[in-house]
Design a protein around this motif. Structure first.
Motif: not given
Length: 294
Positions: A73-78
């Motif tokens: 959930d954190i990495d998907k927008d990074n």
């Protein structure tokens, strides 16, 4: 068959398998020192070698896959993480779960065949490896927790060879903890703005780049001091002046690492991957040569 190899490559990419180089040399350093103390020889036998490697690799596979799953959930927008196989859709959650469970079972089984203490410690170790990435959601200590996960390697070396946790391995654990935390801080500078935006508790996001560079340098000073204490702990019994020379070389590498990062943040990957990989190998080589020389 082509599908199998494609999935296999995706798994290796997911866990960044080549970065196993960071912890393995410290595991082996601990094992040869432990063997020298217990058996008066650096060679600890093929059984310990094979089981030690399998445990180290399966533990890291478990940790990295758990981290990737927990951080989706954190990495998907990074943007930096967009090409990771679990984010791009190359690998589904079911496959990652199977990989995690398989490596956990392998680790526990191999620990059982090592000795009783290794088996008893296997579940607590897996628990620590599984939760470290959660710390970034509520504590800036995440960098030290990650460092401790790698620092478990020297303790594992003592347990494998000696059947106990010797004081030298605890000291080496602390040195690896601060070394890892120090270079993880530098690596985390890449995500400083993103971490601020998403409310994550990394030290760069909480305190800024200048403070991060200072804290990283302080951690690496502590790492060198604990490396010196490690050599002093077994001075004359297992290690001597050659190991001290190796620590001096490692200290110079760390100085160079900080210099190139301070001059240009675009060199962070070079500092993180290349220099630290060389450092861990150089550390092991000097320890091994010292043991064989004596």
């Amino acid at each position: 068959m082509n599908l199998f190899w494609t999935k296999f490559k995706d798994i290796l990419e997911l866990i960044v398998f080549k970065h196993s180089i960071f912890a393995l040399p410290f595991l082996f350093s601990s094992m040869i020192v432990g063997s020298k103390l217990a058996n008066d020889t650096a060679w600890f036998g093929f059984k310990a070698l094979i089981l030690g490697i399998i445990c180290a690799v399966s533990a890291r596979n478990f940790a990295m896959a758990s981290n990737r799953l927990m951080d989706e959930d954190i990495d998907k927008d990074n943007p930096r993480c967009a090409n990771r196989p679990n984010i791009s859709g190359k690998i589904g959650k079911k496959s990652i779960w199977l990989f995690i469970i398989a490596n956990a079972l392998i680790f526990i089984l191999c620990s059982y065949f090592i000795n009783t203490l290794a088996f008893y410690l296997s579940l607590p170790v897996l628990f620590i490896l599984a939760i470290y990435s959660a710390f970034k959601r509520f504590s800036s200590l995440v960098h030290l927790v990650l460092g401790f996960c790698l620092g478990l390697a020297p303790i594992a070396g003592s347990v494998i060879v000696m059947g106990k946790i010797h004081i030298y391995s605890v000291i080496l654990c602390l040195s690896v903890t601060f070394w890892t935390a120090g270079f993880d801080l530098l690596y985390s500078l890449q995500d400083m703005d993103y971490d601020k935006k998403t409310g994550l508790f990394s030290i760069p996001a909480q305190f800024g780049a200048k403070a991060t560079l200072l804290i990283s340098a302080f951690f690496h000073i502590l790492a060198v001091l604990f490396w010196l204490l490690f050599v002093w702990q077994v001075w004359g019994i297992a290690l001597g002046y050659i190991s001290l020379l190796g620590i001096c070389v490692c200290a110079v590498i760390l100085l160079f690492e900080h210099k190139i990062v301070r001059n240009n943040f675009n060199h962070i990957n070079k500092a993180f991957f290349t220099l630290n990989g060389y450092l861990s190998m150089i550390f092991f080589i000097f320890i091994l040569v010292d043991l064989l020389w004596n």
